[in-house]
Design a protein around this motif. Structure first.
Motif, PDB file in Angstrom:
ATOM      1  N   ARG A   1       0.822  -1.212   0.000  1.00 45.40           N
ATOM      2  CA  ARG A   1       0.000   0.000   0.000  1.00 45.40           C
ATOM      3  C   ARG A   1       0.853   1.258   0.000  1.00 45.40           C
ATOM      4  N   ASP A   2       1.931   1.282   0.804  1.00 50.16           N
ATOM      5  CA  ASP A   2       2.786   2.473   0.851  1.00 50.16           C
ATOM      6  C   ASP A   2       3.403   2.757  -0.509  1.00 50.16           C
ATOM      7  N   ALA A   3       3.846   1.702  -1.210  1.00 55.93           N
ATOM      8  CA  ALA A   3       4.454   1.894  -2.526  1.00 55.93           C
ATOM      9  C   ALA A   3       3.423   2.388  -3.533  1.00 55.93           C
ATOM     10  N   ILE A   4       2.213   1.856  -3.458  1.00 49.94           N
ATOM     11  CA  ILE A   4       1.150   2.293  -4.370  1.00 49.94           C
ATOM     12  C   ILE A   4       0.778   3.744  -4.097  1.00 49.94           C
ATOM     13  N   GLU A   5       0.652   4.098  -2.825  1.00 54.85           N
ATOM     14  CA  GLU A   5       0.319   5.474  -2.468  1.00 54.85           C
ATOM     15  C   GLU A   5       1.428   6.435  -2.917  1.00 54.85           C
ATOM     16  N   ALA A   6       2.709   6.017  -2.738  1.00 55.41           N
ATOM     17  CA  ALA A   6       3.824   6.861  -3.162  1.00 55.41           C
ATOM     18  C   ALA A   6       3.823   7.028  -4.678  1.00 55.41           C
ATOM     19  N   HIS A   7       3.517   5.953  -5.377  1.00 54.02           N
ATOM     20  CA  HIS A   7       3.433   6.019  -6.841  1.00 54.02           C
ATOM     21  C   HIS A   7       2.347   7.011  -7.269  1.00 54.02           C
ATOM     22  N   LEU A   8       1.197   6.980  -6.620  1.00 57.20           N
ATOM     23  CA  LEU A   8       0.115   7.913  -6.948  1.00 57.20           C
ATOM     24  C   LEU A   8       0.513   9.354  -6.622  1.00 57.20           C
ATOM     25  N   THR A   9       1.350   9.531  -5.593  1.00 54.11           N
ATOM     26  CA  THR A   9       1.839  10.868  -5.273  1.00 54.11           C
ATOM     27  C   THR A   9       2.705  11.395  -6.412  1.00 54.11           C
ATOM     28  N   ILE A  10       3.555  10.539  -6.970  1.00 48.90           N
ATOM     29  CA  ILE A  10       4.381  10.938  -8.113  1.00 48.90           C
ATOM     30  C   ILE A  10       3.495  11.270  -9.310  1.00 48.90           C
ATOM     31  N   VAL A  11       2.489  10.441  -9.569  1.00 52.91           N
ATOM     32  CA  VAL A  11       1.574  10.689 -10.686  1.00 52.91           C
ATOM     33  C   VAL A  11       0.809  11.991 -10.468  1.00 52.91           C
ATOM     34  N   PHE A  12       0.349  12.223  -9.238  1.00 57.19           N
ATOM     35  CA  PHE A  12      -0.376  13.448  -8.896  1.00 57.19           C
ATOM     36  C   PHE A  12       0.496  14.676  -9.159  1.00 57.19           C
ATOM     37  N   THR A  13       1.765  14.608  -8.754  1.00 56.36           N
ATOM     38  CA  THR A  13       2.695  15.719  -8.968  1.00 56.36           C
ATOM     39  C   THR A  13       2.986  15.896 -10.452  1.00 56.36           C
ATOM     40  N   ALA A  14       3.191  14.776 -11.158  1.00 51.18           N
ATOM     41  CA  ALA A  14       3.455  14.843 -12.594  1.00 51.18           C
ATOM     42  C   ALA A  14       2.253  15.417 -13.341  1.00 51.18           C
ATOM     43  N   LEU A  15       1.047  15.112 -12.871  1.00 49.84           N
ATOM     44  CA  LEU A  15      -0.156  15.653 -13.498  1.00 49.84           C
ATOM     45  C   LEU A  15      -0.202  17.171 -13.328  1.00 49.84           C
ATOM     46  N   ALA A  16       0.204  17.665 -12.156  1.00 47.24           N
ATOM     47  CA  ALA A  16       0.236  19.114 -11.928  1.00 47.24           C
ATOM     48  C   ALA A  16       1.237  19.778 -12.868  1.00 47.24           C
ATOM     49  N   VAL A  17       2.414  19.161 -13.028  1.00 47.91           N
ATOM     50  CA  VAL A  17       3.424  19.704 -13.939  1.00 47.91           C
ATOM     51  C   VAL A  17       2.903  19.668 -15.378  1.00 47.91           C
ATOM     52  N   SER A  18       2.297  18.549 -15.773  1.00 50.75           N
ATOM     53  CA  SER A  18       1.796  18.391 -17.141  1.00 50.75           C
ATOM     54  C   SER A  18       0.682  19.378 -17.436  1.00 50.75           C
ATOM     55  N   ARG A  19      -0.231  19.552 -16.478  1.00 49.46           N
ATOM     56  CA  ARG A  19      -1.335  20.495 -16.675  1.00 49.46           C
ATOM     57  C   ARG A  19      -0.817  21.922 -16.833  1.00 49.46           C
ATOM     58  N   THR A  20       0.194  22.267 -16.057  1.00 50.02           N
ATOM     59  CA  THR A  20       0.767  23.610 -16.157  1.00 50.02           C
ATOM     60  C   THR A  20       1.402  23.826 -17.522  1.00 50.02           C
ATOM     61  N   ILE A  21       2.133  22.810 -18.001  1.00 52.24           N
ATOM     62  CA  ILE A  21       2.749  22.901 -19.327  1.00 52.24           C
ATOM     63  C   ILE A  21       1.672  23.051 -20.399  1.00 52.24           C
ATOM     64  N   GLN A  22       0.625  22.263 -20.284  1.00 53.78           N
ATOM     65  CA  GLN A  22      -0.455  22.330 -21.270  1.00 53.78           C
ATOM     66  C   GLN A  22      -1.139  23.683 -21.249  1.00 53.78           C
ATOM     67  N   ASN A  23      -1.380  24.212 -20.053  1.00 54.03           N
ATOM     68  CA  ASN A  23      -2.046  25.512 -19.943  1.00 54.03           C
ATOM     69  C   ASN A  23      -1.175  26.632 -20.511  1.00 54.03           C
ATOM     70  N   ARG A  24       0.139  26.530 -20.324  1.00 53.23           N
ATOM     71  CA  ARG A  24       1.029  27.595 -20.780  1.00 53.23           C
ATOM     72  C   ARG A  24       1.275  27.545 -22.285  1.00 53.23           C
ATOM     73  N   THR A  25       1.362  26.345 -22.836  1.00 51.61           N
ATOM     74  CA  THR A  25       1.704  26.213 -24.256  1.00 51.61           C
ATOM     75  C   THR A  25       0.488  26.054 -25.157  1.00 51.61           C
ATOM     76  N   GLY A  26      -0.633  25.573 -24.578  1.00 55.68           N
ATOM     77  CA  GLY A  26      -1.795  25.277 -25.402  1.00 55.68           C
ATOM     78  C   GLY A  26      -1.648  23.985 -26.172  1.00 55.68           C
ATOM     79  N   LEU A  27      -0.619  23.189 -25.842  1.00 56.51           N
ATOM     80  CA  LEU A  27      -0.360  21.921 -26.511  1.00 56.51           C
ATOM     81  C   LEU A  27      -0.459  20.776 -25.526  1.00 56.51           C
TER      82      LEU A  27
END
Length: 547
Positions: A470-496
């Motif tokens: 469970r700890d490894a799965i939760e940590a993995h989701l934390t990485i995905v959650f953070t990566a989603l924030a980075v990806s969304r910001t890139i998408q919002n800034r570039t429009g791509l």
């Protein structure tokens, strides 16, 4: 005899020339170039040697046969720049031709790291975690293979053991809570947090046995493997605010309230609008949201339409006009009846006068009606084929059993056709606060959370295939959650789309070249389109960076 000389120029560069003595004076035969760094100087010296060593060259017009024993010369510090006495040649031992030591996409890494920092995530002070997030954005892969991705981005990757310890540190250090706080701060300054969108998805595992978290349950992907249920809360633009992980057999409707309450408590929020689709609708959920003084907009199930629109059907039949809106009420439970079809006018919902109902908005679209009619016709044809034995299948829609035989459910089909083109919305926001058009518009923003889920499941490959605890799965989701924030910001800034950004920027390879005992890194040629993307990504600096 020809020789190589170096001359200091007025600009501070070092000119490399090939010269010869003619009647006791030096004559410049060829100007090879000017160098501003040691690596450039080494490359020019190598080029000059190649010109001297090549017996076939015809550029210098020296009239002599060059000898391969020409020696590399080094000017002493403080020398005027003239380098050479022909017989004072340097040793014949010299490096081979320049060679490329390696290439990498560090420009892409630096751009992503800049977004990571701009969002405030560098407050974790954990470079390994940052690298795992960036690797997830660029090329989602296993933890074991993340080192390859990072090396391709020009980074010295941590060991596999260190990466595993980072996952443990992310769980123990409550990284997700801290990242959620920074996400909220970012959204509150650059977005709209007065309205939040919620949805759930399932992530399955290719495992034979269940455990306390991974359990067999209802799967949107129709898988029978153990799974987990993931709830995601985003702002109006799809930027992630909160994520939660639940047992695989937990009902979707039971996930919304814990996530909302966690988000509300974390940020001390007393007023916001929660938007969710019809799958989240349950009497208990709506009651709890209302009791928490939260406003909601959720999709209504089509089975509610005959009751909610009883007055319309009695007085107007099934005739609707394109874009028609009907603002009425819907019972909280099946036992409540507050809408009197004997009255032609639709009731106006008021929490004081209609305690047993919620406000309901129904909209009719001719385009939706055409689409629904096509779907219903296909379902009717399939039902008839099953009834007539032309197709073996489990009982489809509009097939009932009467007298031991299958037959078409004419009443259900007629009722479905009557409701074609309608879409309903349930809310506890009075009409004097939010119009019916605004209710519908707010609900339609749900595509942003659906898009975020698609990004997490495709671009970021959120399915934690290689994690078991469970700890490894939760940590993995934390990485995905953070990566989603980075990806969304890139998408919002570039429009791509983030995948498009990676596709265009990853080929920008910086090269490291070794020559004459020195190494130099050379940046790639960047096109105008690529530079525009980089400029957009770097975008406005965060408040923290301006301090």
């Amino acid at each position: 005899m020809a020789f190589i000389r170096r001359v200091r120029t007025a600009s501070g560069a070092t000119a490399v020339q090939i010269a010869e003595y003619v009647r006791g004076r030096q004559r410049i035969v060829e100007h090879v170039g000017s160098a501003h760094t040691e690596a450039e100087l080494g490359m020019l010296l190598q080029r000059a040697r190649e010109l001297l060593d090549n017996p076939a060259q015809g550029v210098l017009e020296l009239g002599i046969e060059p000898t391969p024993s020409v020696k590399g010369l080094v000017a002493p510090v403080g020398d005027s720049g003239l380098f050479t006495v022909p017989d004072a040649a340097v040793s014949a031992d010299r490096d081979g031709p320049g060679r490329v030591v390696g290439t990498d996409s560090r420009i892409l890494f630096d751009a992503l790291a800049g977004v990571f920092t701009a969002l405030g995530f560098d407050g974790l002070d954990d470079e390994v975690f940052r690298d795992l997030v960036i690797a997830r954005v660029v090329e989602p892969t296993s933890l074991l293979d993340a080192g390859r991705v990072l090396r391709d981005l020009g980074q010295s990757a941590a060991s596999y053991a260190t990466m595993k310890r980072t996952l443990g540190r992310a769980a123990a250090g409550k990284y997700r809570d801290r990242i959620a706080t920074w996400c909220f701060q970012h959204a509150s300054t650059s977005g709209d947090i007065s309205l939040v969108l919620y949805d759930v998805t399932t992530l399955y595992f290719e495992a034979e046995k269940e455990d306390e978290l991974r359990k067999v349950g209802y799967s949107k992907e129709r898988c029978v493997d153990p799974q987990i249920v993931v709830g995601l809360l985003v702002d109006r633009g799809g930027f992630p605010l909160e994520i939660g992980c639940f047992e695989g057999n937990k009902a979707e409707t039971a996930t919304m309230i814990p996530i909302i309450k966690q988000f509300q408590a974390r940020h001390q929020l007393a007023d916001m609008v929660v938007v969710a689709d019809a799958g989240m609708v349950s009497a208990g959920n709506l009651r709890e949201l209302d009791e928490a003084n939260l406003r909601f907009i959720v999709g209504s199930r089509m089975t509610k339409a005959p009751t909610d629109l009883a007055s319309h059907f009695r007085w107007h039949g099934d005739a609707f006009t394109d874009g028609q809106l009907i603002d009425t009420i819907t019972p909280r439970t099946g036992h409540t009846k507050e809408n009197n079809p004997d009255l032609r006018a639709e009731p106006v919902w008021d929490p004081a006068t209609n305690p047993g109902s919620w406000r309901a908005v129904w909209a009719y679209s001719r385009k939706r009606a055409v689409r629904d009619a096509t779907t219903l016709t296909a379902q009717e044809n399939r039902a008839r084929e099953v009834i007539e034995g032309q197709k073996a299948a489990r009982t489809p829609r509009f097939v009932k059993t009467a007298g031991g035989k299958r037959c078409l459910d004419e009443a259900s089909l007629t009722r479905a056709r009557q409701l074609a083109g309608l879409k309903g919305y349930v809310t506890n926001i009075p009409a004097n606060v939010m119009t019916a058009t605004e209710v519908i518009g707010s609900y339609h923003d749900l595509w942003h959370v659906e898009q975020s889920f698609r990004m997490s499941k495709t671009d970021l490959r959120a399915r934690p295939m290689f994690h078991r605890t469970r700890d490894a799965i939760e940590a993995h989701l934390t990485i995905v959650f953070t990566a989603l924030a980075v990806s969304r910001t890139i998408q919002n800034r570039t429009g791509l789309a983030v995948a498009n950004v990676i596709k265009q920027l990853r080929p920008l390879r910086s090269a490291t070249i070794a020559i004459n005992g020195t190494t130099q890194r050379f940046a790639p040629d960047i096109s105008a389109e690529q530079q525009a993307i980089l400029d957009a990504i770097h975008g406005p600096k965060s408040h923290a960076l301006r301090k």
